[in-house]
Design an enzyme around this catalytic site. Structure first.
Site, PDB file in Angstrom:
ATOM      1  N   ALA A 292      -0.580 -42.081   5.766  1.00 25.26           N
ATOM      2  CA  ALA A 292       0.509 -42.718   4.842  1.00 25.26           C
ATOM      3  C   ALA A 292       0.594 -43.989   5.520  1.00 25.26           C
ATOM      4  O   ALA A 292       0.970 -44.929   4.598  1.00 25.26           O
ATOM      5  CB  ALA A 292       1.908 -41.940   5.120  1.00 25.26           C
TER       6      ALA A 292
ATOM      7  N   SER B 174       2.893 -37.005   7.148  1.00 27.90           N
ATOM      8  CA  SER B 174       2.187 -36.851   8.367  1.00 27.90           C
ATOM      9  C   SER B 174       0.633 -36.532   8.508  1.00 27.90           C
ATOM     10  O   SER B 174       0.100 -36.938   9.274  1.00 27.90           O
ATOM     11  CB  SER B 174       2.998 -36.409   9.495  1.00 27.90           C
ATOM     12  OG  SER B 174       3.184 -34.963   9.187  1.00 27.90           O
ATOM     13  N   SER B 175       0.384 -35.911   7.444  1.00 23.86           N
ATOM     14  CA  SER B 175      -0.969 -35.100   7.394  1.00 23.86           C
ATOM     15  C   SER B 175      -1.353 -34.933   5.766  1.00 23.86           C
ATOM     16  O   SER B 175      -1.329 -33.934   5.226  1.00 23.86           O
ATOM     17  CB  SER B 175      -1.119 -33.608   7.951  1.00 23.86           C
ATOM     18  OG  SER B 175       0.047 -32.855   7.524  1.00 23.86           O
TER      19      SER B 175
ATOM     20  N   SER C  45      -7.543 -35.735   1.892  1.00 27.89           N
ATOM     21  CA  SER C  45      -8.452 -36.424   0.706  1.00 27.89           C
ATOM     22  C   SER C  45      -8.143 -35.822  -0.719  1.00 27.89           C
ATOM     23  O   SER C  45      -8.172 -34.687  -0.722  1.00 27.89           O
ATOM     24  CB  SER C  45      -9.834 -36.518   1.177  1.00 27.89           C
ATOM     25  OG  SER C  45     -10.676 -36.970   0.482  1.00 27.89           O
TER      26      SER C  45
ATOM     27  N   ILE D 245     -11.723 -14.202 -36.149  1.00 25.22           N
ATOM     28  CA  ILE D 245     -12.334 -15.211 -35.510  1.00 25.22           C
ATOM     29  C   ILE D 245     -11.693 -16.316 -34.371  1.00 25.22           C
ATOM     30  O   ILE D 245     -12.143 -16.955 -33.663  1.00 25.22           O
ATOM     31  CB  ILE D 245     -13.062 -16.334 -36.475  1.00 25.22           C
ATOM     32  CG1 ILE D 245     -11.712 -16.807 -37.250  1.00 25.22           C
ATOM     33  CG2 ILE D 245     -13.894 -15.698 -37.539  1.00 25.22           C
ATOM     34  CD1 ILE D 245     -12.126 -17.736 -38.259  1.00 25.22           C
TER      35      ILE D 245
ATOM     36  N   VAL E 147      -6.058 -15.363 -36.175  1.00 30.00           N
ATOM     37  CA  VAL E 147      -7.139 -16.156 -37.220  1.00 30.00           C
ATOM     38  C   VAL E 147      -8.259 -15.205 -37.567  1.00 30.00           C
ATOM     39  O   VAL E 147      -8.947 -14.615 -36.952  1.00 30.00           O
ATOM     40  CB  VAL E 147      -7.689 -17.372 -36.739  1.00 30.00           C
ATOM     41  CG1 VAL E 147      -8.225 -18.192 -38.032  1.00 30.00           C
ATOM     42  CG2 VAL E 147      -6.366 -18.208 -36.147  1.00 30.00           C
TER      43      VAL E 147
ATOM     44  N   ASP F 228       0.572 -30.922 -29.129  1.00 28.47           N
ATOM     45  CA  ASP F 228      -0.398 -29.865 -28.614  1.00 28.47           C
ATOM     46  C   ASP F 228      -1.617 -30.029 -28.771  1.00 28.47           C
ATOM     47  O   ASP F 228      -2.608 -29.221 -28.834  1.00 28.47           O
ATOM     48  CB  ASP F 228      -0.025 -28.504 -29.365  1.00 28.47           C
ATOM     49  CG  ASP F 228      -0.518 -27.389 -28.316  1.00 28.47           C
ATOM     50  OD1 ASP F 228      -0.715 -27.660 -27.141  1.00 28.47           O
ATOM     51  OD2 ASP F 228      -0.669 -26.236 -28.628  1.00 28.47           O
TER      52      ASP F 228
END
Length: 640
Positions: A123, A150-151, A154, A336, A344, A452
């Site tokens: 940091a 502090s930790s 990656s 489908i 649908v 959406d």
């Protein structure tokens, strides 16, 4: 009498609503100084401004790396740094200005940059070296909602808040561009005045205490634009009345009275119309105001089901019997698609292929939203609504799109006999989808927000041209705070997921995620596997990871373009233009910016993709011409 009582009650509620709004508006008007009437706001100006970060290049820095770190671009950097003749040959120790948007966030002028932690980062290193103390560890911890830095690890995403300033017309209106500057140990007010070519007293009046400059503290220094002059303050326009007497207060009161009268008049009109609309909506009849434009469906008869829906122009009301017959009574063989609230089915009526969405009666809001949008909005890149039915369930009937959804093609099984989407097809799909969104954002009356957008809601026809579908969550394009969070996680921008803020930039963000999907073939949210060196079991260390975070390390890396192939869909088998993929990734990155103000419009995206499509077509012709000229016959993928 009963009608009059209902009408009176409705008008009272409407009157109270507008009265509350008016009181809140008037309470926001305060007198900051004698004779200056302004709208209450914690930031000056409330809409922010352009600002600069003063940065000293260190060993290993280059403009491409800084552009990723400060989320700017080459042309902007060069515009504010005319001394940089060649962007590719800058040296360590060079001082440059990095432009960024200074935004009003929670009453503070700041920009929150997004940074992805790399190997060996701490940091303190990120704050002191990478961002040269333009922020603090405490500020990063607070902005990132992290209890302990502090930790860091990656791949972790940090929010880097950098304070900024836009000036103040009450101090001096001649200055409107400021650099955020970190005070150095040997800085004096006189040396800063010389270095920045601005009078010492000007620096002093914009900063609280410049007689005792403290190392590593932040001050704001008036700066020159690219033309070599100090731009004046220009953003302070909202709610200002620059009169130096109490006349401003009188004017404010008079205007407030006029506004009150107008609002009351509108409240009466609105209340009456709203009541009439509600009354009409409850009447048990349906007036069919238009039939299908398609002649093949002209014989369909309106339903006599006595439905309670509002009149819908240009759509056919099918009977339940017609839909049941077309789908073999909604058999599994005709199914489908399946969503959270709808199924649908495929069917044929009057020799026309149809997709029939069956929704539960509880989905009235979504049903009406989609009906409202698609009966009034028509575009080649939006799915066409054919008709509807409201008997037993809620049904929407669409044109049938042959090749299904985009996500199906991106996540196709190896056993699927269909070839993967080619790079040229993917670029065209992006352009088609962007055009559909641009249309509802800017060209319809009223305009809409989809809310959406995702690969599952983009359909591909028999020529693999895209159509945006599923408008069940669409709403009018009115910026503000929504009443509830809807949509799909992984596609939601932070301002919507956290605060419910709705704007067209919500769709832009989701579209950016779709671009990342098209590049990578990956899902928007996936479970990240632990590294080989991790001692924990995969089950213990597995966590959700967004697609934007998957691309961040590569796009932030100075060698990002070289690393990009590891993010590209393996199904493409290397058959793509790396330059084109890189440009699309950069566009996706802009679309998924943390700040909605920094995201482009869909019109901008369309223009960028049109250029990309043109370049890709030229590449595609050249690529396959070279492939066909080789002695060996091309592989199956080469024949796409």
């Amino acid at each position: 009498m009963k009608f009059q009582m209902k009408m009176k009650s409705e008008l009272c509620r409407t009157y109270k609503y507008w009265l509350i709004l008016l009181v809140l508006w008037l309470s926001g008007v305060t007198q900051r100084e004698t004779g200056v009437l302004i709208v209450d706001a914690d930031c000056i100006p409330p809409n922010g401004c352009k600002a600069l970060a003063y940065y000293r290049l260190k060993q290993g820095d280059d403009l491409e790396k800084l552009q990723g770190r400060f989320q700017t671009n080459n042309s902007e950097v060069l515009a504010y740094n005319p001394q940089l003749v060649d962007a590719n040959s800058i040296q360590a120790g060079t001082n440059i200005y990095l432009p960024f948007d200074c935004l009003c966030l929670n009453g503070e002028l700041v920009h929150r940059f997004s940074y992805t932690v790399t190997t060996n980062d701490t940091a303190e290193k990120v704050v002191d070296v990478t961002y040269q103390k333009l922020t603090t560890v405490g500020a990063v911890r607070s902005a990132s909602n992290s209890g302990d830095l502090s930790s860091i690890y990656s791949g972790q995403s940090l929010t880097i808040p950098v304070r900024c300033y836009c000036g103040d017309p009450n101090v001096d209106p001649k200055y409107g561009l400021f650099s955020t500057y970190v005070v150095q140990a040997d800085d004096q007010l006189t040396s800063l005045s010389t270095n920045f070519s601005v009078d010492a007293d000007v620096i002093s009046k914009f900063n609280s205490d410049t007689r005792n400059l403290s190392p590593d503290s932040i001050i704001f220094i008036p700066s020159k634009a690219a033309n070599g002059s100090f731009p004046p303050f220009s953003g302070y326009v909202l709610g200002t009345v620059h009169w130096r007497s109490n006349v401003g207060i009188i004017v404010g009161v008079v205007v407030g009275g006029i506004v009150l009268a107008v609002l009351l008049l509108f409240a009466l009109i609105f209340g009456f119309k709203h009541f009439r609309r509600r009354k009409l909506a409850k009447e048990p009849t349906m007036q069919q105001s238009g039939l299908l434009s398609s002649s093949s469906m002209a014989g369909s008869k309106p339903s006599r089901s006595g439905s309670t829906m509002l009149p819908v122009p240009k759509s056919v009301e099918f009977t339940y019997e017609e839909l049941a017959a077309a789908t073999d009574n909604f058999s599994l063989a005709k199914k489908i698609g399946q969503g959270g609230f709808a199924s649908v089915y495929y069917g044929v009526i009057r020799d026309q292929k149809l997709a029939i969405k069956k929704m539960t009666l509880q989905c009235t809001k979504e049903f009406l939203a989609e009906l409202q949008v698609l009966t009034n909005v028509h575009h080649t890149n939006l799915v066409q609504l054919i008709g509807y039915c409201t008997t037993n369930s809620l049904f929407l009937v669409y044109e049938y799109i042959e090749n299904g959804t985009l996500d199906h093609h991106l996540r196709r099984r190896k056993s699927d006999d269909k070839p993967p989407l080619s790079w040229l097809q993917r670029v065209q799909i992006c352009l088609d989808s962007a055009r559909g969104l641009e249309y509802i954002h800017e060209h319809t009356k009223p305009t809409y927000i989809h809310r959406d957008i995702k690969s599952a809601n983009i359909l591909l026809d028999d020529n693999f041209r895209a159509k945006v579908a599923d408008f069940g969550l669409a709403k009018l394009a009115e910026e503000g705070t929504g009443t509830g969070i809807v949509g799909t996680f992984g596609y939601m921008p932070p301002e919507y997921a956290l605060y419910g803020e709705v704007s067209p930039k919500l769709d832009v963000y989701a579209f950016g995620v779709v671009l990342f999907e098209i590049i990578s073939g990956r899902v928007a949210i996936s479970s990240a596997l632990p590294s080989e060196n991790d001692q924990q079991s995969p089950a213990q260390n597995r966590e959700s990871r967004t697609l934007t975070s998957f691309f961040e390390p590569v796009l932030n890396d100075p060698d990002g373009k070289t690393l990009l192939p590891k993010c590209i869909d393996p199904a493409l088998n290397g058959e793509y233009s790396l330059d084109a993929v890189w440009k699309m990734a950069q566009l996706a990155r802009r679309c998924t910016h943390q700040s909605p103000d920094m995201r482009p419009t869909m019109r901008f995206a369309v223009v960028q993709l049109m250029t990309l499509a043109s370049v890709t077509q030229e590449w595609d012709v050249g690529y396959f011409s070279r492939a066909s000229s080789q002695s060996q016959p091309p592989s199956g993928n080469d024949q796409l």
